[in-house]
Structure formats: structure tokens, C-alpha cells
Design an enzyme around this catalytic site. Structure first.
Site, PDB file in Angstrom:
ATOM      1  N   GLU A  91       6.434  -5.610  -1.939  1.00  0.00           N
ATOM      2  CA  GLU A  91       5.083  -5.681  -1.382  1.00  0.00           C
ATOM      3  C   GLU A  91       4.007  -5.474  -2.435  1.00  0.00           C
ATOM      4  O   GLU A  91       4.179  -4.693  -3.382  1.00  0.00           O
ATOM      5  CB  GLU A  91       4.913  -4.606  -0.299  1.00  0.00           C
ATOM      6  CG  GLU A  91       5.822  -4.795   0.892  1.00  0.00           C
ATOM      7  CD  GLU A  91       5.524  -3.829   2.019  1.00  0.00           C
ATOM      8  OE1 GLU A  91       5.739  -4.214   3.178  1.00  0.00           O
ATOM      9  OE2 GLU A  91       5.099  -2.683   1.751  1.00  0.00           O
ATOM     10  N   CYS A  94       1.939   1.663   8.207  1.00  0.00           N
ATOM     11  CA  CYS A  94       2.321   0.763   7.114  1.00  0.00           C
ATOM     12  C   CYS A  94       2.732  -0.566   7.740  1.00  0.00           C
ATOM     13  O   CYS A  94       3.635  -0.597   8.569  1.00  0.00           O
ATOM     14  CB  CYS A  94       3.504   1.303   6.338  1.00  0.00           C
ATOM     15  SG  CYS A  94       3.614   3.093   6.246  1.00  0.00           S
TER      16      CYS A  94
END
Length: 233
Positions: free
Chosen positions: A150, A88
């Protein structure tokens, strides 16, 4: 000069926080600027300025259709020692990672970070082997100071790879079957063994992963692609 409040960061994480420039986007994923990883992850900026940056989450499966998980290093500024999907991170504000067509910039960034974090060489994860299945938008505080906001690209890839984790980034790794993942989720929910899952990984597990895992096993991932929708979770 380093802020005294950041004294706990190791040298690698401090360099990444100050030098990496994340891509700022609006809620339609249109690029609106860039800012340091540090500024993008301060909750005061996320709340006051609504800073939103582009990110990606890689889900790498081996040929037995087991998913590679990582436990984030205790040196990580956000969500240390939580278990999460394979990798990630963020595409950076650079030409090769800003390419919009077929999410190529994000796929280039994923290849870069798989090497940085897990020692997986580029030849083992060619950019054309990543399938961008969808996008989600989420916000998650990590502690009082840090958090995430995000627009996250969800990338799937099926490859057998050699893994050599970078201890500055990764504390541990494991491959799991879907049944083993369900047990992991149960343990995290029960607070057993101090086990924690990252909030973005949990969102994917709860909303998408199991039906997409079916497509992984059937070789029909292309049927699951939906890059038009931005799921606000």
C-alpha cells in the site's frame, strides 16, 4: 463462482473483495489503473506484478487526546483480530475518491469507512477536519495467500464521536493514552495475551506517532504536514 479456497470468507467480506475496485498507483502515487480488492491483496499478484494500491489510515483522537483503536474482526481476510489504528481501508476507483487536490478523495473515503466500520456519522467527522500528515509505502504478508502492498495516507482528526462498531468489520474498540499504547506495544512484542498489532500501525508507531501526538495535544498538527515525501518503510 467462489473459489473453494475462499469458502471461509463471510458474505460481506466476499462481496467487498470482489466488488470494491482499488486504485492502483506507482511508487510516486501516480494513478495507473484499478483492480479488485481481491486481486490487490493476493500475495502472488503483489510479488509477480508488483501491484500497489492507494490506502489510508485514520487516527482519531478524542478531546482528552486519547487515540481510538480497533481490533479487526475475525471475519477480515487480511490480519484478522489484530489491533490497529482507528480505521484502515482504501479509497475506491470512483470520482469522489479519486480527487487529488488536498487529498480530498482519500478524506472522502475515510469518512465513508468510519461510518461503515465504526458507525461514526459523517456529521461527526467532516472531511475538512481530517489532516493528511504524510504518506508511506510498505509491503506486509498476512498469511501464505494474502497481504498488503500500500501507499498509505496518514489522516489525523480530533473529534468526540459516537461509536457503534460493525461486527462484520470490528471485534472490539478502545481509547488509549500514549502511555497505554506503549504498554500495548510491549505486550505485543512479548506475545502476551495473544496480542498482535497490524504491521502498518506498528510502522506509524515506530516512525511517526509519538512526535505527531505532541502536535495533536498542542493543536499544531499543521506544522507536521509533509505530503511531498513518500516514506518507504
Amino acid at each position: 463462482m467462489t473459489d473453494s479456497k475462499d469458502a471461509g470468507m463471510n458474505a460481506v467480506q466476499r462481496r467487498l473483495m470482489y466488488e470494491d475496485e482499488c486504485i492502483l498507483v506507482d511508487e510516486t502515487d501516480r494513478v495507473v489503473g484499478h483492480d479488485s480488492k481481491y486481486n490487490c491483496h493476493l500475495m502472488e499478484n503483489i510479488e509477480a506484478k508488483n501491484l500497489l494500491h492507494r490506502a489510508f489510515s485514520v487516527f482519531l483522537f478524542n478531546s482528552n487526546y486519547e487515540l481510538l483503536l480497533q481490533q479487526r474482526s475475525d471475519a477480515k481476510v487480511t490480519f484478522p483480530l489484530v489491533w490497529t489504528n482507528t480505521c484502515c481501508s482504501h479509497p475506491l476507483y470512483r470520482d469522489s475518491e479519486l480527487i487529488e487536490e488536498n487529498a480530498l478523495g482519500v478524506r472522502n473515503a475515510a469518512q465513508r469507512k468510519l461510518l461503515d466500520e465504526l458507525g461514526i456519522v459523517a456529521e461527526d467527522v467532516p472531511v475538512d477536519q481530517f489532516t493528511a500528515l504524510g504518506r508511506m509505502l510498505y509491503k506486509a504478508p498476512s498469511d501464505g495467500k494474502w497481504g498488503e502492498h500500500e501507499l498509505d495516507y496518514l489522516l489525523f482528526i480530533v473529534r468526540d464521536v459516537k461509536v457503534q462498531p460493525n461486527p462484520d468489520e470490528v471485534a472490539d474498540i478502545k481509547y488509549v493514552s500514549r502511555e497505554e499504547l506503549k504498554e500495548l506495544v510491549k505486550k505485543a512484542d512479548a506475545g502476551e495475551e495473544g496480542l498482535k498489532l497490524s504491521p502498518w500501525f506498528r510502522l506509524v508507531v515506530d516512525n511517526f506517532l509519538m512526535k505527531w501526538w505532541d502536535h495533536v495535544e498542542k493543536g499544531t498538527l499543521a506544522e507536521a504536514i509533509d505530503m511531498k515525501t513518500i516514506h518507504k518503510l
